[in-house]
Scaffold this motif. Structure first.
Motif, mmCIF file in Angstrom:
data_model
loop_
_atom_site.group_PDB
_atom_site.id
_atom_site.type_symbol
_atom_site.label_atom_id
_atom_site.label_comp_id
_atom_site.label_asym_id
_atom_site.label_seq_id
_atom_site.Cartn_x
_atom_site.Cartn_y
_atom_site.Cartn_z
ATOM 1 N N VAL A 1 0.839 -1.207 0.000
ATOM 2 C CA VAL A 1 0.000 0.000 0.000
ATOM 3 C C VAL A 1 0.870 1.252 0.000
ATOM 4 O O VAL A 1 0.586 2.218 -0.718
ATOM 5 C CB VAL A 1 -0.967 -0.024 1.202
ATOM 6 C CG1 VAL A 1 -1.645 1.319 1.397
ATOM 7 C CG2 VAL A 1 -1.991 -1.124 1.024
ATOM 8 N N VAL A 2 1.954 1.240 0.762
ATOM 9 C CA VAL A 2 2.857 2.400 0.794
ATOM 10 C C VAL A 2 3.514 2.593 -0.568
ATOM 11 O O VAL A 2 3.628 3.722 -1.062
ATOM 12 C CB VAL A 2 3.914 2.229 1.912
ATOM 13 C CG1 VAL A 2 5.025 3.255 1.782
ATOM 14 C CG2 VAL A 2 3.254 2.332 3.276
ATOM 15 N N ALA A 3 3.942 1.507 -1.194
ATOM 16 C CA ALA A 3 4.570 1.618 -2.515
ATOM 17 C C ALA A 3 3.572 2.130 -3.550
ATOM 18 O O ALA A 3 3.909 2.962 -4.394
ATOM 19 C CB ALA A 3 5.125 0.261 -2.948
ATOM 20 N N LEU A 4 2.344 1.652 -3.484
ATOM 21 C CA LEU A 4 1.311 2.121 -4.393
ATOM 22 C C LEU A 4 1.021 3.604 -4.162
ATOM 23 O O LEU A 4 0.912 4.381 -5.110
ATOM 24 C CB LEU A 4 0.047 1.289 -4.206
ATOM 25 C CG LEU A 4 -0.984 1.331 -5.313
ATOM 26 C CD1 LEU A 4 -0.388 0.811 -6.602
ATOM 27 C CD2 LEU A 4 -2.188 0.497 -4.916
ATOM 28 N N GLY A 5 0.938 4.001 -2.899
ATOM 29 C CA GLY A 5 0.706 5.411 -2.580
ATOM 30 C C GLY A 5 1.879 6.290 -2.993
ATOM 31 O O GLY A 5 1.696 7.432 -3.418
#
Length: 123
Positions: free
Chosen positions: A14-18
């Motif tokens: 999720v952090v990488a996507l964000g």
């Protein structure tokens, strides 16, 4: 939920996507709020270094340059594979030496093939 072995992986996903989507969202928001849409002939014109573009944009490029670059990358990666062997040479057995000899002979064969085909000639 935090006790799941995949929880940290999901958080990192999720952090990488964000991290990738946040700049795109901010740029879209900036464009909608602060950039007025006033299309005209000058704004829609192709701009290239302050010069008017003339003719076709397609430029014929020799494929030999790509072959030269690929040959360089192959022999550059060869050095990366040879380094661990050279560092641990005294602790390795005969099988490792034979496998490295096969590796080097295949690279020499590739170099001889490229030389015979004329890939290494720049002109």
């Amino acid at each position: 939920m935090a006790s799941s072995p995949y929880f940290s992986l999901a958080v990192l996903f999720v952090v990488a996507l964000g991290f990738g989507l946040a700049p795109l969202g901010l740029a879209w928001l900036w464009q909608k709020v602060f950039s007025p849409a006033k299309p005209n002939e000058i704004k829609n014109a192709i701009y290239e270094c302050g010069l008017q573009s003339r003719g076709d944009a397609w430029v014929q490029f020799r494929s030999a340059y790509y072959l030269y670059a690929i040959i360089f990358l192959i022999f550059d990666v060869e050095a990366i594979f040879l380094l661990p062997f050279a560092v641990a040479f005294t602790g390795l057995g005969a099988a490792a030496c034979v496998s490295m000899l096969v590796f080097v002979l295949l690279l020499i064969e590739g170099l001889a093939w490229a030389w015979a085909k004329g890939v290494l000639t720049w002109a």
